[in-house]
Design an enzyme around this catalytic site. Structure first.
Site, PDB file in Angstrom:
ATOM      1  N   GLY A   1      -9.763  -4.929   8.456  1.00  0.00           N
ATOM      2  CA  GLY A   1      -8.821  -4.169   9.269  1.00  0.00           C
ATOM      3  C   GLY A   1      -9.033  -4.363  10.764  1.00  0.00           C
ATOM      4  N   ARG A   2     -10.044  -3.685  11.294  1.00  0.00           N
ATOM      5  CA  ARG A   2     -10.160  -3.629  12.752  1.00  0.00           C
ATOM      6  C   ARG A   2     -10.270  -4.981  13.432  1.00  0.00           C
ATOM      7  NH1 ARG A   2     -13.447   1.754  12.925  1.00  0.00           N
ATOM      8  NH2 ARG A   2     -11.798   3.205  13.517  1.00  0.00           N
TER       9      ARG A   2
ATOM     10  N   GLN B   1       0.856  -1.196   0.000  1.00  0.00           N
ATOM     11  CA  GLN B   1       0.000   0.000   0.000  1.00  0.00           C
ATOM     12  C   GLN B   1       0.882   1.232   0.000  1.00  0.00           C
ATOM     13  OE1 GLN B   1      -0.665   2.015   3.265  1.00  0.00           O
ATOM     14  NE2 GLN B   1      -1.302   3.564   1.762  1.00  0.00           N
TER      15      GLN B   1
ATOM     16  N   GLY C   1     -16.005  -1.838   7.390  1.00  0.00           N
ATOM     17  CA  GLY C   1     -17.132  -2.302   8.194  1.00  0.00           C
ATOM     18  C   GLY C   1     -17.332  -3.800   8.254  1.00  0.00           C
TER      19      GLY C   1
ATOM     20  N   HIS D   1     -11.984   3.944   4.274  1.00  0.00           N
ATOM     21  CA  HIS D   1     -10.951   3.932   5.316  1.00  0.00           C
ATOM     22  C   HIS D   1     -11.574   3.684   6.688  1.00  0.00           C
ATOM     23  CE1 HIS D   1      -6.552   5.264   5.363  1.00  0.00           C
ATOM     24  NE2 HIS D   1      -6.769   5.015   6.633  1.00  0.00           N
TER      25      HIS D   1
ATOM     26  N   ARG E   1      -9.935  13.501  13.980  1.00  0.00           N
ATOM     27  CA  ARG E   1     -10.367  12.479  14.937  1.00  0.00           C
ATOM     28  C   ARG E   1     -10.210  13.054  16.332  1.00  0.00           C
ATOM     29  NH1 ARG E   1      -6.635   7.957  11.780  1.00  0.00           N
ATOM     30  NH2 ARG E   1      -7.568   8.317   9.740  1.00  0.00           N
TER      31      ARG E   1
HETATM   32  C1  LIG Z   1      -6.042   1.701  12.925  1.00  0.00           C
HETATM   33  C2  LIG Z   1      -6.152   1.749  11.442  1.00  0.00           C
HETATM   34  C3  LIG Z   1      -5.027   2.077  10.680  1.00  0.00           C
HETATM   35  C4  LIG Z   1      -5.121   2.117   9.283  1.00  0.00           C
HETATM   36  N1  LIG Z   1      -3.982   2.412   8.550  1.00  0.00           N
HETATM   37  C5  LIG Z   1      -4.071   2.424   7.188  1.00  0.00           C
HETATM   38  C6  LIG Z   1      -2.905   2.652   6.408  1.00  0.00           C
HETATM   39  O1  LIG Z   1      -1.817   2.825   6.914  1.00  0.00           O
HETATM   40  N2  LIG Z   1      -3.048   2.668   5.046  1.00  0.00           N
HETATM   41  C7  LIG Z   1      -4.264   2.476   4.430  1.00  0.00           C
HETATM   42  O2  LIG Z   1      -4.356   2.502   3.204  1.00  0.00           O
HETATM   43  N3  LIG Z   1      -5.364   2.235   5.174  1.00  0.00           N
HETATM   44  C8  LIG Z   1      -5.298   2.193   6.515  1.00  0.00           C
HETATM   45  N4  LIG Z   1      -6.422   1.919   7.249  1.00  0.00           N
HETATM   46  C9  LIG Z   1      -7.669   1.582   6.540  1.00  0.00           C
HETATM   47  C10 LIG Z   1      -7.737   0.077   6.238  1.00  0.00           C
HETATM   48  O3  LIG Z   1      -6.828  -0.294   5.252  1.00  0.00           O
HETATM   49  C11 LIG Z   1      -9.133  -0.330   5.759  1.00  0.00           C
HETATM   50  O4  LIG Z   1      -9.530   0.505   4.697  1.00  0.00           O
HETATM   51  C12 LIG Z   1     -10.190  -0.303   6.860  1.00  0.00           C
HETATM   52  O5  LIG Z   1      -9.642  -0.545   8.113  1.00  0.00           O
HETATM   53  C13 LIG Z   1     -11.263  -1.342   6.575  1.00  0.00           C
HETATM   54  O6  LIG Z   1     -12.326  -1.215   7.471  1.00  0.00           O
HETATM   55  P1  LIG Z   1     -12.482  -2.167   8.757  1.00  0.00           P
HETATM   56  O7  LIG Z   1     -11.427  -1.761   9.737  1.00  0.00           O
HETATM   57  O8  LIG Z   1     -13.856  -1.838   9.222  1.00  0.00           O
HETATM   58  O9  LIG Z   1     -12.310  -3.586   8.309  1.00  0.00           O
HETATM   59  C14 LIG Z   1      -6.359   1.858   8.651  1.00  0.00           C
HETATM   60  C15 LIG Z   1      -7.463   1.530   9.425  1.00  0.00           C
HETATM   61  C16 LIG Z   1      -7.385   1.464  10.793  1.00  0.00           C
HETATM   62  C17 LIG Z   1      -8.611   1.077  11.584  1.00  0.00           C
END
Ligand SMILES: Cc1cc2nc3c(=O)[nH]c(=O)nc-3n(C[C@H](O)[C@H](O)[C@H](O)COP(=O)(O)O)c2cc1C
Ligand SMILES: *[C@@H]1O[C@H](CO)[C@@H](O)[C@H](O)[C@H]1NC(C)=O
Length: 418
Positions: free
Chosen positions: A357-358, A160, A336, A303, A197
């Site tokens: 992600g989460r 990424q 989500g 995101h 945030r």
């Molecule tokens: C704590 C955190 C850090 C993240 N850091 C990045 C990142 O460094 N680069 C990026 O493209 N997306 C980042 N994201 C977004 C994730 O890649 C992704 O789009 C998102 O978490 C998906 O949703 P979910 O957490 O509900 O599964 C981050 C999300 C979270 C929650």
């Protein structure tokens, strides 16, 4: 579940993981923790430092986009089918020519060391083990080289990109990614800087400005040159160098469509024409433009609701994006996903695979590598069982006919706050 009922399935019996969990009772044991998303959130909050918890859980503004993401899933309902022989069901699929064991990828997530001392090595290792693609963030707190090693020689991994305005630096990190087996570039467009945030601002919570998390920069030859030019070293100047690095990552300088061909060409040249994707697409117009300019894929994502507050739910825009460009490009989805049913719904609406992600971030916060493994194996088992009891044999059978849209009601509190 009869463990000898192992017909000709070409993919792991993910559902047997639940049997393992039930069998623990015989030894007076039980699983590490509950994978109910509300429970994951509660346990992670208990376990993490204030900064780790705030960064993982924070959303933009009022969290309305986060809530919209969850509500979008609630409004799509699955229509199960009965008396379908699902004994030989199969969760594998193909993504950019790679066979993967399920249409689920590890989303790129920065600074994992605030969740566990080994950070990204935990998640990269588990992804490799499970045969799921791993996406490494430019904001990683481990080097590209160490993550590749933890991920494994034959694992599928994507890089990424947050695009440093320092072009020599950008080229250097892309070259390292290619040299270390990252086979696609995902350019994230929604985060030239972090969204507003409240909690993070109130707690002055920006790890890099405290000298934590800049490993990807510190290990880069071009960035090392930039440090030397200033007479800095990472040992003596963790704060200054951390700040210098992250101000190249979340730099606040907006790129435009005019920059896309140049950035894409850089990756294509360095990688020998490997796939280039855009992450953060939510509008049909942007999806069409991306396809016109020749990208290999898009990630329909907001995101996790961390950038634009009050935005539309990512799942709510997926169908129209699929209708507009689904036959011309590969569409991935995130924002989500909290369980197997959510994976199913995104696939039914036309996503080729989802990013998560989460869920695993909280798992890592609770129990490191073991925690990531437990969360992801549970998600796979949940998805596999859903296919079994819902009457679906393969990923290709999951389409819109499996869903009914119900625009009434509210999901209430359950998972609503997560
Ligand atoms: C704590 C955190 C850090 C993240 N850091 C990045 C990142 O460094 N680069 C990026 O493209 N997306 C980042 N994201 C977004 C994730 O890649 C992704 O789009 C998102 O978490 C998906 O949703 P979910 O957490 O509900 O599964 C981050 C999300 C979270 C929650
Ligand atoms: C959707 O999937 C079902 C099986 O789940 C299949 O019978 C049907 O033909 C598919 N529809 C389309 C439009 O592909």
């Amino acid at each position: 579940m009869d463990p000898t009922n192992l017909p000709t399935r070409s993919t792991p019996h993910w559902d047997l993981y639940r049997r393992d969990m039930f069998m623990l009772a015989a030894e007076q044991k039980h699983p590490l923790f509950s994978t109910d998303p509300d429970e994951l959130e509660r346990l992670a909050k208990q376990k993490l430092s204030e900064g780790g918890w705030l960064y993982a859980s924070s959303n933009a503004g009022n969290s309305f986009t986060h809530r919209a993401n969850r509500e979008a899933f609630y409004r799509q309902r699955i229509v199960p089918r009965m008396l379908v022989d699902t004994n030989a069901r199969d969760t594998t699929t193909e993504l950019f020519g790679h066979k993967i064991s399920a249409p689920i990828c590890f989303a790129p997530v920065g600074i994992n060391k605030i969740y566990h001392p080994l950070g990204e090595l935990n998640s990269a290792k588990v992804a490799g083990e499970l045969g799921l693609p791993y996406c490494l963030s430019t904001a990683s707190s481990q080097s590209i080289e160490d993550v590749a090693e933890a991920n494994g020689a034959n694992a599928v991994r994507f890089f990424q990109l947050y695009s440093p305005p320092d072009e020599e630096l950008m080229e250097s990190i892309l070259r390292r990614a290619v040299d270390n087996g990252f086979t696609a570039c995902i350019w994230t467009l929604d985060t030239w800087q972090l969204g507003w945030r409240h909690g993070d601002v109130a707690a002055s919570n920006y790890a890099f400005y405290k000298g934590i998390g800049a490993e990807l920069g510190w290990s880069d030859p071009v960035f090392q040159k930039r440090m030397q030019e200033r007479g800095w070293s990472k040992e003596k100047n963790p704060v200054e160098t951390g700040q210098l690095w992250i101000d190249q990552v979340w730099h606040g300088k907006a790129f435009s469509w005019n920059d896309l061909p140049r950035v894409m060409k850089k990756w294509k040249t360095i990688s020998g024409d490997k796939p280039f994707l855009l992450k953060g697409i939510q509008s049909v117009a942007d999806a069409k433009k991306a396809v016109e300019l020749g990208v290999d894929g898009i990630v329909c994502s907001n995101h996790a609701g961390r950038q634009v507050d009050g935005a539309v739910g990512s799942l709510d825009v997926l169908p129209e994006i699929v209708d507009a460009v689904g036959d011309k490009t590969t569409i991935l989805f995130d924002s989500g996903i909290r369980g197997g049913a959510d994976v199913f719904k995104a696939l039914a609406l036309g996503a080729k695979a989802v990013l998560v992600g989460r869920l695993w971030i909280y798992g890592m916060g609770i129990a490191g590598e073991e925690g990531v493994r437990h969360v992801m194996k549970s998600l796979l088992a949940d998805f596999d069982i859903l296919m079994g009891v819902g009457g679906f044999n393969s990923i290709s059978e999951i389409n819109r006919s499996a869903l009914k849209y119900i625009p009434y009601g509210s999901s209430g509190d359950h998972n609503g706050g997560m």
